[in-house]
Each structure stands twice: as structure tokens, then as C-alpha cells.
Design an enzyme around this catalytic site. Sequence first.
Site, PDB file in Angstrom:
ATOM      1  N   LYS A 160      -3.848   6.286  -7.229  1.00  0.00           N
ATOM      2  CA  LYS A 160      -3.915   6.578  -5.801  1.00  0.00           C
ATOM      3  C   LYS A 160      -3.447   5.407  -4.947  1.00  0.00           C
ATOM      4  CE  LYS A 160      -6.051   8.912  -2.266  1.00  0.00           C
ATOM      5  NZ  LYS A 160      -5.480  10.151  -1.757  1.00  0.00           N
ATOM      6  N   ASP A 203       3.171   3.836   5.648  1.00  0.00           N
ATOM      7  CA  ASP A 203       4.078   2.884   5.028  1.00  0.00           C
ATOM      8  C   ASP A 203       5.057   3.519   4.043  1.00  0.00           C
ATOM      9  OD1 ASP A 203       3.537   0.688   6.414  1.00  0.00           O
ATOM     10  OD2 ASP A 203       2.475  -0.396   4.840  1.00  0.00           O
ATOM     11  N   ASN A 232      -5.724  25.892   3.509  1.00  0.00           N
ATOM     12  CA  ASN A 232      -4.780  25.149   2.681  1.00  0.00           C
ATOM     13  C   ASN A 232      -5.243  23.703   2.578  1.00  0.00           C
ATOM     14  OD1 ASN A 232      -2.587  23.776   1.604  1.00  0.00           O
ATOM     15  ND2 ASN A 232      -1.394  23.881   3.497  1.00  0.00           N
ATOM     16  N   ASP A 272       1.315   0.433  13.879  1.00  0.00           N
ATOM     17  CA  ASP A 272       0.586   0.359  12.595  1.00  0.00           C
ATOM     18  C   ASP A 272      -0.292  -0.885  12.569  1.00  0.00           C
ATOM     19  OD1 ASP A 272       2.383  -1.680  12.109  1.00  0.00           O
ATOM     20  OD2 ASP A 272       3.245  -0.785  10.311  1.00  0.00           O
ATOM     21  N   HIS A 280       0.864  -1.164   0.000  1.00  0.00           N
ATOM     22  CA  HIS A 280       0.000   0.000   0.000  1.00  0.00           C
ATOM     23  C   HIS A 280       0.901   1.214   0.000  1.00  0.00           C
ATOM     24  CE1 HIS A 280      -2.722   3.016   1.627  1.00  0.00           C
ATOM     25  NE2 HIS A 280      -1.911   3.162   2.640  1.00  0.00           N
TER      26      HIS A 280
END
Lengths: 69, 229, 566
Positions: free
Chosen positions: C37, C337, C525, C149, C12
Site C-alpha cells: 500500500k 503525488d 460502488n 499539497d 509516497h
Amino acid sequence: MSAAARTRPSAIRSRLGNRLRTIGRLLAHFATRQKWFLLPLVLVLLVSAVLLVATSGLSYVAPFVYSIF
Amino acid sequence: MTTLVRLVTPLVWRVPGHGARKLFGFARAEQGSRIDLLQAARLTTSLGRRAQYLRHAADETRHAALFARRSTELRTDAGKAGYGPPIADTEDLFERLGEVRFLAFVHRGEARGRRQFEVYAQHFASRGDVRTEQLFRGILADEARHEDYTRTLLVELTGSEEAARTELRRAALWEAWRTWRRAGRAIAGLVFALAMSVVYLVAAPPTALVSRLGRGRTRRQRRQRYLSL
Amino acid sequence: MSAVLGISGTYHDAAAALVVDGHVVAAIQEERLSRHKNDPRLPFHAAEACLAYAGLAAAALDRVVFYEQPFDKLERVLVSTLEVFPRSLRQFPRAMASQLGDKLWVMDQLAERLGVDRAKVTAVEHHRAHAASALFVSPYERAAVLTVDGVGESVSTGLWRGDGRELTPLGRIEYPHSLGLLYAGLTAYLGFEVNEGEYKVMGLAAYGEPRFRDELAKLIRVEPDGWFELDLSYFGKLANADLGFGPKLEGLLGPRRPPYAPWDLSTERDQRYADIAATLQLVTEETLLALAREAQRRTGFDALCLAGGVALNAVANARLAKEAGFRRVFVQPAAGDAGGALGAAILGALELGDPRPGPLTTAALGLPADAAAAMALAGELGFSVKRSDDIHTVIAERITRGEIIALCTGRFEWGPRALGQRSILADPRDPDSRERLNRAIKRREPFRPFAPAVLADAAARYFPGAPDDMTPFMTTVCPCPDQAFAAVRHVDGTARVQTVTTATPALYAILEAMRAQSGHPVVLNTSFNGAGEPIIASEVDALAFLLSHPIDGLVVDDVLITKRPG
């Protein structure tokens, strides 16, 4: 790198060599540290992996193609 | 090809729920095309063609949004949520094929899309589904334009009508090879899944047993690895 | 002195990072270049771009370091699927396909495609790469490091002692007990995509009340010292890789939310999901706090570095900074990652004897935009093009007038946040701008906030607590008491603020101009990308965006491009 360079016989030999060495290291990995029981399974899995390596590298969405069915 | 589309269209689009799924699939295909065209725009050496690829990519973006929106409408009508944003992956076609072959491939895709969408527009007209008919009619006009400009560029880049036709034939061959590989992948996937299931059923029980005996997975052992290593 | 390329990928969000003579020269996520993406494929475009930026040939690399040990990963996948026999029957072939068809051969593929000697390709442990990616670019010589994670090879949580060039593991928690997987499982339950929707859960949490504590206490049990375990019977992860949760979870919390159904928080149903998100967020924060306090206790250090996908939880990071007992906290921008590539590269460089890199001052580690190329292409597309010596004042004027301006300047950012190189800017006090941004461009769920950027020297006035070591990279949140900044203020009265110094020159100049014109050096932003797309990389992507979206202007370095003259 051009497609031709990738498929030269010497390149194929070296790629095959790399794969065989990786397989060797993998088997060594599983031959140690109480992992021996996975070894037979890993061997069977490696044989089946040939199928996958041969058909890899395609995208799942086909651009410019609208499925008929 | 067109005959096949004509034959299956009335059946395929009548399967309940399948229309929304198909339209969403089209949205993803458009999104995939967009990614390839953006790559073409980045990599081509000609400013003029870069602009043309970008305009084409903008059309694909719009088409993807239109297909996705119609798909969501149909899903909503059926009381379901839509499929989400159409996301695609890529094979880096421009990089792999080079500009000439890429153009030939895109030209063939656009031509095929136009013929297919003509059939769909007629189909939905005959069923009185004006919204979906209009969707295809609108996109059809763009497909025809894409078909033309890619053809013109192809002749320009190859130097002659004759050479362009040769490239189109080669692209057709490459496409056939790719279709063959896709089919091969699907079949290989099935064979592999089957083989793996057998392996799993035969090998898993004994391995699982030994594995459970052999590894430090008790709560106390897990906690020990947190407290000190 | 050496050149080391770090690589993350195949799961990923792949990335490449290049460290030369101990300096971080470039770091690029593959998705920016491939435009796919979260592209998981091995990052060859990114690797080549890093090398090209540095003017290096692949043959000049001393080491290529992968961010994970492939064999250890295969072993964990094998053992964990087999142990839940026969529930994993359907998952097994798929897991094996991805391991054997792809992941096992990663290091060979890297050598072959890049054209480096296979002997130069090595691998490091996943969580060590995460830890390195934070500690070695942090402003601290010594720090406790926490890596959290989903799962690496087999570790899901790591406590480290970081001292100079050394990273010493102090403790770990292993798969399937994982805070990342808990968050992912509930992300899926709430109808969002795993590895993508976690931000949405965090945004949604602010709209709910944490009234499901008893229920969540059944899912995860946390000891006072931070050690935790999940009740695996609630998670489908082991038996069903797609869902991440099992039927028992729906028994506990009610039916899952169907993906992509439009949100309406005025309904009782959606409010309930918001309450679940709020509880999950609270439990995540408390678990992280316990882990961090334990890391403080064991190291005695006064600084904390955090990495791993869970470290992207800016709301939790803000609580860690306040409550964990550390004086300072740092989270680098690509904490997920992708960041593993940076850690892998640095570990390789340290091993070859290079010095530790200096503290990261900017996330602009990608490829630069090309204003001349943008001008030529914009002209060809029939846009109006104007070069300006005072472009920052022009931008500030337009924003103050209520326009939405896209900015593409310098090298693009490393990590998931746009930090003033590839940003869409708008007036932070104008709710209309926010409404228009959302409707025409971002199409976000109504509960997702936009973020402000502010000059660092004035930050404290608007956002108490800012600046700190995280605010330059937008990895934390601060209170935003002034209700006038409605467009960037989340419902809970916070903002994910970016503090800007001269290290981000263009945005700095724009904010100076905003201060001169409106009295406030603050701007809205948001990342420069269409819905569901990676952030813009090149000027070509930027012009493609302009073709398809109704923004008022695009600025590439000192060139203003608009669709109509004027």
C-alpha cells in the site's frame, strides 16, 4: 534484467560513471546562486552516503521470519 | 535455534506490553509473507502451483488477522489502543530468487515458524493462557501443511530429494547473507546517525546563520513571490 | 512523435505513466503491482507494465521524466532543517539518510534499471508536474490552475495560468507554509496516519460543528487574496517529522487522540475531535476558495484545474465548483503525488513537440483483467465458474437481491478511486448491505461513507448538480436529497457520486440493467480491496480476495465466480 547483467564489470563502470557525474552536477548546483555556503557540508554528507548506498534495498518487515526477542 | 527459543521465551513474553508488540510483529510478518506469495502466484508458470500459493496466501491473511486481533485484545486489556492494521513492505523475493530458491526459503521459514510456535503454545499452556495457546496451536497446523507442500514442490521442481536438499542448503546460506546484511544495515544506520549528529553540531550553526542572512525569507519577500513571479 | 515515460516516487505512492505521440497510453501506481500500500519505491514494476502494455521496449523511449528536481529538494531539506538548529538534531540524520541514500541517485537508478541512456532521463519541478497532470488532460483549452499539497521541492502552493501548451507560474507559497502540512498535522493530531487518514478527517468533519474557528485562526492566517502563513510554533514538522504537530498545539486544542482507539461519536471526547475535524475542513475550504478566486482574478479564465494532494478533498472541490467564480472545475483522478508521473510524462512529450493529449474520458489506464486465466484458476481452486452472455443483468439481479458482488473488468483504474473496473457493488438502498460490507470486508470507521455510481443521463434526478467535469472521476460531492439511498448518503446529506457513461462500459451496462429491474440506475460502488490493502489489479489478486472475504460473487469480465454452486 538478470543479476549477472547488473554486475558485469562494464555495467559497474557505467554505474560508477553515472554516480560521479551526478555528484559533479550536485556540486555545480550548490556552487551557484548564493548556495556556496552549503558546499562544504554537502561534501561531507556525500562521503557519509557511501555507507547507506552499500546497505540499501532491504525491506523493513521480514516475511516468513518471526522475531525471537 | 529451538533451544534458544526455549531459553528466552519465558523471559521475553513476560516483559509488560511486549507480548502485544510481538504478536503485532508476527501479524506484519504474515502480511509480508502474503505479499510475497501473491507475487509468486502471479509469476509462476504452473496453474496448480498458482492455486497452492493463493491458498497459502489466504492462510497468511487469516494468521495476520488472528495475530493482530490478539495483539489488540492484549492492548485493550492494558487500557491502550491497538497498533492498527498490520502493514508490510516487500523485497520481491520470488522475482529475485526464482521459484526454486523461493520455495526453499519459504519451506525453511515455515519449518522454523512451526518449531517456534510449538514452544510458544507450550509456554502459554503452562501459564494457563488458553486463548493465546489456542491461537498458536491453530496456526501451527497450517505451518505444518505449508512446510509439507513446499517441500513436495521443491522435490518436484528440482527433480530429486538430493537436489532439493542442496537447494535448502543454498537457501540457508542466502538467509545467512541476508541476516548479515540486515545487521550491517542496522550498524551502518547507527554509525551514520552518529556521524550525522556530529556533522550537524559542527556545521549547522554557521550554515544556519549564513543561510538566514542570505535568503529571501522575510514575510514581505514571501508575500512578493505570491503576488508576482 | 515520441514516447515519454513519467515517473513519480521515493516519497509516497509511486507511479509511472506513458505518453506516446501525445496520447496517454497507460498510467499505473506501483502499489497495484507490488501489493504494498502506497509503495514509495521507484515504480519499476509499473514502468515495465506500462511499456509492456504499449508493446514498447525501454530502448524505444525518447525521454524518462522524473516528477521532482532532486537537488532542489535536497537543498530545501538541508536549509530547512539547519535553520531550526538545534531543534532538528534528531531529524537531521534521518532526513539525510533518505536524501543521500536514495533520493539523490534517483535519475541514475532510473537509467540503469530501465536500461535507458542516462542523458534521456530528466526532471521537472514538482508543482509544474502537478499542474500539467490536471490542465493537459482537462477538457479546457485555457484554465487557471491551482496546485496545493504538502510540499514539493520547496513550493507548497502554486497559481498558474494554463493556455494551450503553456503553463505560466503566477505566484507561489513556499514550505513550511502549507495547507497540506496543516491538514496532515491535524490528521496526525486526530490519531490518523498522515498521507492515508486525510479521507477519514474529511468524513469525520461531517459529524462535527466548526466551533474551533478562533483556535484555528491562530494556526493559519489567510489574507483575502489567498496568501496564507502558518504559525510554525504549533507545528512539530520542523523538529519532529513523525508527529507533524508540537506540544503547543495540544495546549491549544487539548490532548491528541490516541491512534487506532475505536471511535464512539456519542461520547463528548470524540465529538470534540469531530468538531476539530469540521473546523479544519471549513478552514481548508475557505483558504482554497480564496486562492481560487485570486486565480480567477489574475487569469480571467472561466475554468479551473486543481491538483496536488489537497485536491483529493472532494468536499472542498464541490465548494470550489459552486463558489469560486468559475463556470467549470476539473480534478483528474490521481490528483496526489502519483499524478505527478502523468504530468511529468506530458511535459516531456510537449517539450519534444508532441500535441497536447485529449481530455481524459476514463481512468482505466492500467492493465486489463484476463477472464480465461481467471476461469482456469478459479476451477483449480474449486470455485463454481459460470460464463454468461448477459452478465450485467445477472449482476444487477444479484445486487437487487441484496448480494455483494466484486467486479474486475477491463483495465484497472488510475488514482485512489475504484471507478467501475475494480469495484465492489451493492444495493445503495439497503442499509444491511452497507453494514455487511463494513463488518466483513472494509472494517472502516463508522463515519466513513460509501459512494454511489449513477448513469450520467439520470444523475440530476438523484444528485442535483451532477454530472459535471469531476463526477466521472469521483473527485467531488453532490447533494443526495433522497433518503432512500441510505447506504450511500453521508450524514451531511451529500454523496461522492460517480456519473457513468459508455466510457465505462461494464458499469454502464450494469446500471442500465439496474434501471430495468429496480427503476433506479444507481449502485453502491466501493473500491475492490481488503482493509489496508491496495486496490485489486489482476484476476489473481481478485481470486485471492475471494478466498479470504465473504462476498457473494466475483465477476471477471463475463465470468461469474462463486464459492458455492448456485
